[in-house]
Design a protein around this motif. Structure first.
Motif, PDB file in Angstrom:
ATOM      1  N   LEU A  48       0.847  -1.196   0.000  1.00 50.43           N
ATOM      2  CA  LEU A  48       0.000   0.000   0.000  1.00 50.43           C
ATOM      3  C   LEU A  48       0.883   1.246   0.000  1.00 50.43           C
ATOM      4  CD1 LEU A  48      -2.603  -1.118   2.701  1.00 50.43           C
ATOM      5  CD2 LEU A  48      -2.924  -1.116   0.218  1.00 50.43           C
ATOM      6  N   ASP A  49       0.492   2.242  -0.801  1.00 53.64           N
ATOM      7  CA  ASP A  49       1.292   3.462  -0.854  1.00 53.64           C
ATOM      8  C   ASP A  49       0.965   4.381   0.322  1.00 53.64           C
ATOM      9  OD1 ASP A  49      -0.955   5.193  -1.491  1.00 53.64           O
ATOM     10  OD2 ASP A  49      -0.885   4.396  -3.523  1.00 53.64           O
ATOM     11  N   GLY A  50       1.755   5.438   0.452  1.00 54.76           N
ATOM     12  CA  GLY A  50       1.650   6.318   1.605  1.00 54.76           C
ATOM     13  C   GLY A  50       0.360   7.094   1.709  1.00 54.76           C
ATOM     14  N   ALA A  51      -0.440   7.123   0.632  1.00 53.91           N
ATOM     15  CA  ALA A  51      -1.688   7.893   0.663  1.00 53.91           C
ATOM     16  C   ALA A  51      -2.842   7.109   1.291  1.00 53.91           C
ATOM     17  CB  ALA A  51      -2.074   8.318  -0.758  1.00 53.91           C
ATOM     18  N   TRP A 249      15.032  -0.548 -10.083  1.00 55.80           N
ATOM     19  CA  TRP A 249      14.035  -0.192 -11.099  1.00 55.80           C
ATOM     20  C   TRP A 249      12.735  -0.961 -10.874  1.00 55.80           C
ATOM     21  CZ3 TRP A 249      18.109  -1.182 -15.491  1.00 55.80           C
ATOM     22  CH2 TRP A 249      19.094  -0.183 -15.414  1.00 55.80           C
ATOM     23  N   ILE A 250      12.851  -2.185 -10.402  1.00 55.70           N
ATOM     24  CA  ILE A 250      11.673  -2.996 -10.100  1.00 55.70           C
ATOM     25  C   ILE A 250      11.882  -3.664  -8.747  1.00 55.70           C
ATOM     26  CG2 ILE A 250      11.132  -3.470 -12.530  1.00 55.70           C
ATOM     27  CD1 ILE A 250      12.334  -6.291 -12.115  1.00 55.70           C
ATOM     28  N   LEU A 320      -0.641  -0.466 -14.066  1.00 57.43           N
ATOM     29  CA  LEU A 320      -1.656   0.502 -13.664  1.00 57.43           C
ATOM     30  C   LEU A 320      -2.164   0.236 -12.251  1.00 57.43           C
ATOM     31  CD1 LEU A 320      -3.744   0.579 -16.975  1.00 57.43           C
ATOM     32  CD2 LEU A 320      -2.083   2.280 -16.204  1.00 57.43           C
ATOM     33  N   ALA A 321      -1.780  -0.903 -11.684  1.00 58.37           N
ATOM     34  CA  ALA A 321      -2.272  -1.281 -10.357  1.00 58.37           C
ATOM     35  C   ALA A 321      -1.672  -0.385  -9.280  1.00 58.37           C
ATOM     36  CB  ALA A 321      -1.949  -2.741 -10.061  1.00 58.37           C
ATOM     37  N   LYS A 322      -2.464  -0.075  -8.277  1.00 59.68           N
ATOM     38  CA  LYS A 322      -2.005   0.662  -7.105  1.00 59.68           C
ATOM     39  C   LYS A 322      -1.521  -0.294  -6.010  1.00 59.68           C
ATOM     40  CE  LYS A 322      -3.048   4.915  -8.371  1.00 59.68           C
ATOM     41  NZ  LYS A 322      -1.994   5.948  -8.546  1.00 59.68           N
ATOM     42  N   ALA A 325       1.613  -5.787  -4.851  1.00 60.40           N
ATOM     43  CA  ALA A 325       1.810  -7.156  -5.341  1.00 60.40           C
ATOM     44  C   ALA A 325       1.405  -7.287  -6.804  1.00 60.40           C
ATOM     45  CB  ALA A 325       1.010  -8.131  -4.483  1.00 60.40           C
ATOM     46  N   TYR A 326       0.311  -6.633  -7.210  1.00 55.10           N
ATOM     47  CA  TYR A 326      -0.103  -6.661  -8.618  1.00 55.10           C
ATOM     48  C   TYR A 326       0.923  -5.926  -9.474  1.00 55.10           C
ATOM     49  CZ  TYR A 326      -4.772  -7.658  -6.644  1.00 55.10           C
ATOM     50  OH  TYR A 326      -5.830  -8.188  -5.951  1.00 55.10           O
ATOM     51  N   HIS A 327       1.302  -4.741  -9.027  1.00 56.28           N
ATOM     52  CA  HIS A 327       2.223  -3.896  -9.784  1.00 56.28           C
ATOM     53  C   HIS A 327       3.561  -4.611  -9.996  1.00 56.28           C
ATOM     54  CE1 HIS A 327       3.462   0.144 -11.168  1.00 56.28           C
ATOM     55  NE2 HIS A 327       4.651  -0.215 -10.737  1.00 56.28           N
ATOM     56  N   ARG A 328       4.024  -5.338  -8.980  1.00 57.85           N
ATOM     57  CA  ARG A 328       5.326  -6.014  -9.060  1.00 57.85           C
ATOM     58  C   ARG A 328       5.331  -7.163 -10.059  1.00 57.85           C
ATOM     59  NH1 ARG A 328       5.268  -4.930  -3.422  1.00 57.85           N
ATOM     60  NH2 ARG A 328       4.461  -6.995  -2.894  1.00 57.85           N
ATOM     61  N   PHE A 329       4.168  -7.662 -10.438  1.00 64.03           N
ATOM     62  CA  PHE A 329       4.094  -8.763 -11.403  1.00 64.03           C
ATOM     63  C   PHE A 329       4.346  -8.297 -12.835  1.00 64.03           C
ATOM     64  CE2 PHE A 329       1.202 -12.069  -9.085  1.00 64.03           C
ATOM     65  CZ  PHE A 329       2.194 -12.219  -8.137  1.00 64.03           C
ATOM     66  N   ALA A 330       4.037  -7.045 -13.135  1.00 62.51           N
ATOM     67  CA  ALA A 330       3.962  -6.579 -14.523  1.00 62.51           C
ATOM     68  C   ALA A 330       5.261  -6.796 -15.296  1.00 62.51           C
ATOM     69  CB  ALA A 330       3.558  -5.106 -14.547  1.00 62.51           C
ATOM     70  N   VAL A 331       6.360  -6.256 -14.793  1.00 71.03           N
ATOM     71  CA  VAL A 331       7.615  -6.304 -15.550  1.00 71.03           C
ATOM     72  C   VAL A 331       8.192  -7.723 -15.629  1.00 71.03           C
ATOM     73  CG1 VAL A 331      10.004  -5.483 -15.625  1.00 71.03           C
ATOM     74  CG2 VAL A 331       8.141  -3.883 -15.130  1.00 71.03           C
TER      75      VAL A 331
END
Length: 739
Positions: A48-51, A249-250, A320-322, A325-331
């Protein structure tokens, strides 16, 4: 991309050796100079991001209510029928030892050895069978360091009790049993699951792919060619991703590496088979193996590249995921597929050029003329030429298309309707095996004490110095078991914190559902106290609040990514097929297949395996993979039909296209489903569930959607299947074809 161009560049007389040498050099150099991805994993990266509200609340809690206390390992001491006085003496003796001689990375221990026996007995559960005692470890310790400290704890307890209470049954029998749970125990178990999974997963996947290829093609050389290609691709992908992770980078975690391995072997083998199958088919028409291979490369490369590009773009949509875990899968996923497609279009043709017809030994494909000549040389009767007969599926789809569409839609629709019954969970403990130590200890605490004690909800409010009465309001809530006395902040005394113990599992969906109500209760209390802007002066931290934000973020990502993936695949299909009609029904069939897979997976997981819910991340993971990979098979088959319809009637093109691609897509589907099913052999429930649902979807695509539903719809639509492109019906090239 003619015979004299691309194909000769990678699989010509000399270039085939150059292609192989280039791959050997690339993999060797990259592996030597860059770290492998497995050495760069980070399993504790923030999701989760800081927001997010829970992250902001955690920051306030650290600022205002920070404690020097470390991270707790909870020791759950249990004996059916009640703990004995000797057991409590053992507890006091080991704590005395840890107080005098701390285990590695220990922060502190409570002084149980200085407490009177009566005080220790007062801490027992109501039936006197269970005692929970903490050991605090340094906050900076990682899971490997925590494991080292916990192993020393276990050794001390085993030595003191004269037995191994960690091996004793925790739910039956009269022996003393001890389990380590809490944040430390959960962290150690979670890391251990993935550490043990990597090698087992890799070996299981390799063996499965090899066995399936041997059973289908009965050629040891051919079975090894895709595995060699996947091995080279992995050899390039791993250091490439390792460098990206090292440079920051990732971020890569163990779960991503595990699924990436499966994806490489499953999808990678499929791309290899698309080319190998066409080469095998052409060897029965062409005497020259070189000409056959160049034709195969030319005619298959477009569909392979298009299929791979579809998957790469779909996986990149996860950027595009916030949710981390989802975002880390992309690359990792998209890079691995991109490299695998390149290997399929370069290394595999080179290997086939090197081995030639021997690739298929002992069942070497030859032209009829070559078979006749071979028989004459051996003095055997010349074999009669057998006419080609279309398969059952290919005949049925052109003769009974309405029946096929109705039956398949009813079957898939019935399974899809089951998907509405799926229940989801975000409870990390439910993803552990039931016999895992931290889960057993957690379950025991939940049964013997209030389960909410494991993870209290911390509610903080800025009262501006006014009396808020929030503590009393919280105590009156039906789902609250206990509320601590309000504690003022260390830097701002107007910020008051309440630790709220729920009367339910704090990791459950029911507990998460209470977070908005707890927030509104706090805001109403501030409003009644006439505190300005109460919405900005309430913070809720803790595991339950964090999981609530996880669920909300996951729902947001699903609503964003699914339409983007559908949109990108639609655009790619439009460009490739130049047919709006075909694009629409191909997309619709894959979406129907996805919901059917979700329904079928739920039937297996819920009724077959007894799970009450599936992990909340599964639908999005499965959608991206199933829609992208499912479209691969459609593209490969439709490409064959599209080419054939230019020089034969559409129904004949459908029949021959289905028949020609049937065996390769079936074998590719079995391999892809099998590799995903390997995930179900791991003790990690999120991967088990993902593997089952994805494998179910691939099998539905392979045996229902691709051979029956899609060609039947194409046959029904006729020339309108190509709209707005034109279609002129060619003359029959075979007698007896349905008109």
């Amino acid at each position: 991309m003619g015979d004299s161009g691309y194909g000769r560049w990678v699989a010509g007389k000399r270039s085939k050796w150059i292609t192989l040498a280039v791959w050997v050099i690339i993999v060797g150099v990259l592996s030597a100079i860059w770290p492998m991805v497995n050495s760069e994993v980070q399993n504790n990266a923030a999701n989760l991001d800081g927001a997010k509200p829970s992250v902001q609340a955690e920051r306030i809690a650290e600022e205002q209510f920070s404690s020097d206390a470390g991270v707790p390992a909870l020791l759950v001491w249990h004996r059916e029928g009640g703990l004995k006085d000797d057991d409590l003496q053992h507890v006091q003796k080991v704590y005395a030892g840890w107080s005098a001689n701390p285990v590695p990375y220990q922060d502190s221990v409570p002084p149980f050895h200085q407490m009177p026996a009566a005080a220790l007995k007062a801490m027992l559960s109501e039936d006197q069978s269970t005692l929970v005692t903490p050991v605090l470890f340094e906050k900076s310790a990682d899971s490997d360091q925590l494991k080292e400290g916990v192993e020393q704890l276990k050794s001390g307890i085993t030595h003191e009790t004269g037995q191994d209470p960690f091996a004793a049954s925790h739910n039956s029998g009269s022996d003393l049993s001890v389990r380590v749970t809490g944040p430390v125990g959960i962290s150690i178990d979670a890391t251990g699951l993935f550490k043990n999974a990597d090698f087992k997963l890799l070996m299981s996947t390799v063996i499965l792919v090899l066995v399936i290829l041997l059973l289908i093609y009965r050629s040891p050389i051919l079975a090894l060619i895709p595995l060699i290609a996947v091995g080279f691709a992995y050899g390039a992908v791993s250091p490439l991703l390792g460098l990206m992770a090292q440079k920051g980078w990732i971020t890569v975690d163990s779960q991503a590496v595990s699924i990436m391995t499966v994806l490489l072997f499953g999808a990678g083998t499929d791309y290899c088979l698309f080319l190998i199958s066409h080469f095998r088919h052409l060897l029965k028409e062409e005497e020259s193996k070189t000409r056959a291979l160049l034709r195969a490369v030319t005619e298959s490369s477009g569909a392979i590249a298009m299929s791979g590009f579809t998957v790469v773009l779909s996986l990149l949509a996860l950027l595009l995921a916030k949710y981390g875990a989802y975002h880390r899968f992309a690359v990792p996923f998209s890079v691995s597929i991109l490299v695998m497609v390149i290997a399929s279009l370069t290394l595999v043709p080179a290997l086939l050029a090197i081995f030639g017809r021997t690739s298929f030994f002992p069942f070497v494909p030859r032209t009829p003329e070559m078979e006749e000549e071979r028989a004459r040389k051996k003095g055997k009767p010349v074999p009669a030429r057998k006419p080609k007969h279309p398969g059952f599926a290919s005949r049925l789809v052109v003769r009974r298309p309405w029946m096929i569409v109705i039956v398949t839609v009813i079957v898939l629709g019935a399974l899809a309707s089951v998907s509405s019954q799926v229940k989801f969970t975000y409870d990390i403990m439910s993803s552990f095996p039931k016999d895992m130590a931290s889960r057993e200890g957690f379950d025991t605490i939940g049964k013997q004490f209030s389960p909410g004690e494991l993870a209290p909800v911390k509610i903080m409010v800025d009262t501006e110095g006014k009396t808020d009465g929030l503590g009393q309001k919280l105590k009156e809530l039906s789902y609250v078991d206990e509320v601590s006395k309000g504690q003022p902040g260390s830097q701002n005394a107007n910020i008051i914190a309440y630790d709220v113990t729920l009367d339910m599992n704090p990791y459950s969906s029911e507990a998460m559902d209470q977070i908005p109500h707890l927030r509104s209760t706090a805001e109403q209390a501030l409003q009644a106290a006439r505190v300005g802007s109460p919405a900005d002066k309430v913070w809720i931290s803790g595991q339950t609040a964090e999981q609530y934000d996880t669920r909300e973020t996951g729902d947001r990502d699903t609503m964003v990514i699914i339409p983007v993936v559908i949109g990108m695949i639609t655009l790619l299909l439009l460009v490739y097929l130049r047919s709006i009609t075909a694009t629409v029904y191909l997309i619709l069939t894959v979406i129907l297949s996805y919901f059917s897979a979700l329904g079928l997976g739920w039937l297996i997981i819920h009724y077959g395996l007894g799970a009450d819910a599936i992990q909340g991340a599964i639908p999005l993971y499965s959608f991206v993979f199933l829609v992208a990979l499912g479209e691969d098979y459609n593209i490969f088959m439709i490409s064959s039909i599209w080419k054939k319809r230019k020089h034969m009637p559409l129904k004949q093109a459908i029949q021959e296209g289905v028949s020609e691609t049937g065996s390769v897509i079936t074998s590719a589907g079995l391999i892809l489903a099998g590799t995903f099913a390997v995930l179900a052999s791991l003790p990690i429930q999120v991967l088990v569930q993902f593997g089952i649902i994805t494998a179910a979807g691939v099998l539905l695509d392979t045996f229902i959607v691709r051979p029956f539903l899609v060609p039947a719809i194409t046959a029904l639509l006729g020339r309108f299947a190509f709209w707005p492109s034109s279609h002129s019906e060619a003359e029959n090239t075979k007698a007896g074809m349905p008109s």
